[in-house]
Design a protein around this motif. Structure first.
Motif, PDB file in Angstrom:
ATOM      1  N   GLU B 124     -16.741 -25.370   2.856  1.00 14.88           N
ATOM      2  CA  GLU B 124     -16.056 -24.452   3.764  1.00 14.88           C
ATOM      3  C   GLU B 124     -15.705 -25.184   5.054  1.00 14.88           C
ATOM      4  OE1 GLU B 124     -18.614 -20.495   2.427  1.00 14.88           O
ATOM      5  OE2 GLU B 124     -18.746 -21.286   4.457  1.00 14.88           O
ATOM      6  N   ILE B 125     -14.558 -24.854   5.623  1.00 12.58           N
ATOM      7  CA  ILE B 125     -14.120 -25.472   6.875  1.00 12.58           C
ATOM      8  C   ILE B 125     -13.884 -24.383   7.908  1.00 12.58           C
ATOM      9  CG2 ILE B 125     -12.147 -26.632   7.961  1.00 12.58           C
ATOM     10  CD1 ILE B 125     -12.000 -28.451   5.617  1.00 12.58           C
ATOM     11  N   ARG B 126     -14.360 -24.630   9.115  1.00  9.77           N
ATOM     12  CA  ARG B 126     -14.151 -23.680  10.211  1.00  9.77           C
ATOM     13  C   ARG B 126     -13.674 -24.446  11.443  1.00  9.77           C
ATOM     14  NH1 ARG B 126     -16.134 -18.420  11.101  1.00  9.77           N
ATOM     15  NH2 ARG B 126     -16.529 -17.847  13.269  1.00  9.77           N
ATOM     16  N   HIS B 127     -12.506 -24.090  11.930  1.00  8.44           N
ATOM     17  CA  HIS B 127     -11.965 -24.713  13.142  1.00  8.44           C
ATOM     18  C   HIS B 127     -12.433 -23.900  14.343  1.00  8.44           C
ATOM     19  CE1 HIS B 127      -9.058 -27.195  10.796  1.00  8.44           C
ATOM     20  NE2 HIS B 127      -9.120 -26.169   9.963  1.00  8.44           N
ATOM     21  N   ILE B 128     -13.016 -24.586  15.330  1.00  6.80           N
ATOM     22  CA  ILE B 128     -13.614 -23.863  16.459  1.00  6.80           C
ATOM     23  C   ILE B 128     -12.723 -24.046  17.691  1.00  6.80           C
ATOM     24  CG2 ILE B 128     -15.724 -23.449  17.753  1.00  6.80           C
ATOM     25  CD1 ILE B 128     -16.478 -23.291  14.933  1.00  6.80           C
ATOM     26  N   GLY B 129     -11.659 -23.254  17.780  1.00  7.09           N
ATOM     27  CA  GLY B 129     -10.768 -23.328  18.930  1.00  7.09           C
ATOM     28  C   GLY B 129     -10.621 -21.959  19.568  1.00  7.09           C
ATOM     29  N   LYS B 130      -9.922 -21.932  20.700  1.00  5.48           N
ATOM     30  CA  LYS B 130      -9.753 -20.647  21.401  1.00  5.48           C
ATOM     31  C   LYS B 130      -8.703 -19.777  20.701  1.00  5.48           C
ATOM     32  CE  LYS B 130     -11.203 -22.171  26.003  1.00  5.48           C
ATOM     33  NZ  LYS B 130     -11.041 -23.648  26.042  1.00  5.48           N
ATOM     34  N   GLY B 131      -7.791 -20.387  19.969  1.00 10.10           N
ATOM     35  CA  GLY B 131      -6.765 -19.628  19.271  1.00 10.10           C
ATOM     36  C   GLY B 131      -7.158 -19.351  17.829  1.00 10.10           C
ATOM     37  N   PRO B 132      -6.313 -18.569  17.128  1.00 12.89           N
ATOM     38  CA  PRO B 132      -6.594 -18.290  15.710  1.00 12.89           C
ATOM     39  C   PRO B 132      -6.358 -19.533  14.852  1.00 12.89           C
ATOM     40  CG  PRO B 132      -4.436 -17.446  16.307  1.00 12.89           C
ATOM     41  CD  PRO B 132      -5.058 -17.944  17.588  1.00 12.89           C
ATOM     42  N   THR B 133      -6.987 -19.538  13.683  1.00  7.72           N
ATOM     43  CA  THR B 133      -6.697 -20.586  12.701  1.00  7.72           C
ATOM     44  C   THR B 133      -5.608 -20.066  11.774  1.00  7.72           C
ATOM     45  OG1 THR B 133      -8.919 -21.506  12.772  1.00  7.72           O
ATOM     46  CG2 THR B 133      -7.631 -21.936  10.782  1.00  7.72           C
ATOM     47  N   ILE B 134      -4.519 -20.838  11.674  1.00  6.51           N
ATOM     48  CA  ILE B 134      -3.412 -20.470  10.795  1.00  6.51           C
ATOM     49  C   ILE B 134      -3.537 -21.267   9.502  1.00  6.51           C
ATOM     50  CG2 ILE B 134      -0.900 -20.319  10.559  1.00  6.51           C
ATOM     51  CD1 ILE B 134      -1.988 -18.688  12.907  1.00  6.51           C
ATOM     52  N   ALA B 142       0.546 -29.979  -9.255  1.00  7.58           N
ATOM     53  CA  ALA B 142      -0.790 -30.588  -9.287  1.00  7.58           C
ATOM     54  C   ALA B 142      -1.885 -29.567  -8.992  1.00  7.58           C
ATOM     55  CB  ALA B 142      -0.860 -31.742  -8.279  1.00  7.58           C
ATOM     56  N   GLY B 143      -1.512 -28.455  -8.370  1.00 15.40           N
ATOM     57  CA  GLY B 143      -2.490 -27.426  -8.020  1.00 15.40           C
ATOM     58  C   GLY B 143      -2.283 -26.943  -6.598  1.00 15.40           C
ATOM     59  N   PRO B 144      -3.198 -26.076  -6.121  1.00 14.96           N
ATOM     60  CA  PRO B 144      -3.030 -25.488  -4.783  1.00 14.96           C
ATOM     61  C   PRO B 144      -3.492 -26.447  -3.674  1.00 14.96           C
ATOM     62  CG  PRO B 144      -5.011 -24.642  -5.810  1.00 14.96           C
ATOM     63  CD  PRO B 144      -4.372 -25.559  -6.826  1.00 14.96           C
ATOM     64  N   ILE B 145      -2.832 -26.342  -2.536  1.00 16.91           N
ATOM     65  CA  ILE B 145      -3.156 -27.145  -1.358  1.00 16.91           C
ATOM     66  C   ILE B 145      -3.153 -26.181  -0.173  1.00 16.91           C
ATOM     67  CG2 ILE B 145      -2.345 -29.011   0.172  1.00 16.91           C
ATOM     68  CD1 ILE B 145      -0.795 -30.073  -2.383  1.00 16.91           C
ATOM     69  N   THR B 146      -4.099 -26.346   0.740  1.00 20.14           N
ATOM     70  CA  THR B 146      -4.115 -25.499   1.934  1.00 20.14           C
ATOM     71  C   THR B 146      -4.142 -26.354   3.190  1.00 20.14           C
ATOM     72  OG1 THR B 146      -5.399 -23.826   0.736  1.00 20.14           O
ATOM     73  CG2 THR B 146      -5.256 -23.591   3.123  1.00 20.14           C
ATOM     74  N   VAL B 147      -3.198 -26.092   4.068  1.00 24.75           N
ATOM     75  CA  VAL B 147      -3.184 -26.734   5.384  1.00 24.75           C
ATOM     76  C   VAL B 147      -3.626 -25.697   6.408  1.00 24.75           C
ATOM     77  CG1 VAL B 147      -1.673 -27.683   7.184  1.00 24.75           C
ATOM     78  CG2 VAL B 147      -1.423 -28.429   4.812  1.00 24.75           C
ATOM     79  N   GLU B 148      -4.498 -26.098   7.317  1.00 24.14           N
ATOM     80  CA  GLU B 148      -4.926 -25.195   8.387  1.00 24.14           C
ATOM     81  C   GLU B 148      -4.741 -25.886   9.726  1.00 24.14           C
ATOM     82  OE1 GLU B 148      -8.402 -22.865   5.852  1.00 24.14           O
ATOM     83  OE2 GLU B 148      -8.958 -24.107   7.573  1.00 24.14           O
ATOM     84  N   VAL B 149      -4.300 -25.102  10.705  1.00 22.08           N
ATOM     85  CA  VAL B 149      -4.184 -25.634  12.067  1.00 22.08           C
ATOM     86  C   VAL B 149      -4.768 -24.623  13.048  1.00 22.08           C
ATOM     87  CG1 VAL B 149      -2.197 -27.170  11.729  1.00 22.08           C
ATOM     88  CG2 VAL B 149      -1.798 -24.768  12.210  1.00 22.08           C
ATOM     89  N   CYS B 150      -5.353 -25.155  14.093  1.00 23.60           N
ATOM     90  CA  CYS B 150      -5.922 -24.318  15.143  1.00 23.60           C
ATOM     91  C   CYS B 150      -5.701 -25.031  16.467  1.00 23.60           C
ATOM     92  CB  CYS B 150      -7.419 -24.117  14.885  1.00 23.60           C
ATOM     93  SG  CYS B 150      -8.272 -23.128  16.128  1.00 23.60           S
TER      94      CYS B 150
END
Lengths: 153, 153
Positions: B124-134, B142-150
């Motif tokens: 599991e990954i959790r981005h700890i910023g003041k804004g939301p994680t998108i 090849a399969g699913p890929i997820t990009v997250e930015v915060c």
């Protein structure tokens, strides 16, 4: 990476865990990491930029971080929940900031990103920089802790 | 975080995977991440600083990243070895750089740290910023890929 750049991370980890979690941690000799074997169950990761680019990670066993966060929050923590992950993010942020302050006094000016927390039993971490990854192992009454740093130069 | 700051990460992911791994990926609608549930088996993470602070992650299933790295290296990859982790670091670095170039054109000046790669089934990954994680989900052959930015703002 200059040897004098390692001690600020070592010192910051000792200081911050003592201040924030009332935990005495004893550093062992830092070493150059040769593989990316599992170092823990919960890790905080933070990137740095500025005079060089790098990354810092701090990894805990599940038992160790539950004890640390219990100390921080003043209540018994029994699982790796979001409170634990937020606490790992906070610890990572403050250790990074404390180390960067000491590095600045040594002439290295770095900025920190936000922390990212990874939770997963026995995950492996690999820092992809131009320089070696330095691992700093710590022992404590709560369990083992590993800090890793890698810089491009 | 402004909506216009999301598309550069989406565009960079599409461009870089096509260029480096001959893989067509289709983005679905980005959403605000509400939990830190497992998104993959191998992730690349990179921190950014500058006009704001933030972090980027890109997560793959084991099968997906083995296919992608097989495409990149031109040989069949059967396990998550150091070559795969180095390739994930390189992909993360190039996607981050490509997105930051596009963000710069929109007036946001960011610097990137070095990438860190995490390998562990179902982490599991959790981005700890003041804004939301998108989170930006992608589908590919090849399969699913997820990009997250915060970002902090």
């Amino acid at each position: 990476m200059k040897v004098e750049y390692i001690n600020p991370f070592l010192n910051a980890t000792v200081r911050v865990l003592k201040t924030m979690a009332s935990l005495e941690v004893s550093p062992a000799k830092p070493y150059i990491k040769k593989n990316s074997n599992a170092v823990g169950d919960v890790s905080g990761i933070i990137g740095v930029t500025g005079d060089t680019q790098g990354s810092l990670s701090i990894s805990f066993t599940a038992e160790c971080i539950k004890q640390i966060v219990s100390n921080m929050l003043g209540e018994k923590i029994n699982e790796i929940n979001d409170d634990v992950k937020d606490a790992v993010g906070e610890l990572t942020n403050i250790i990074s900031g404390d180390a960067r302050r000491e590095l600045y006094e040594k002439g290295l000016n770095l900025q920190g990103s936000i922390p990212t927390v990874v939770a997963g039993p026995g995950h492996e971490i690999r820092h992809i920089g131009k320089g070696p990854t330095i691992a700093i192992p710590f022992q404590s009454d709560a369990g083992p802790i590993t800090v890793e740093v890698c810089f491009n130069r």
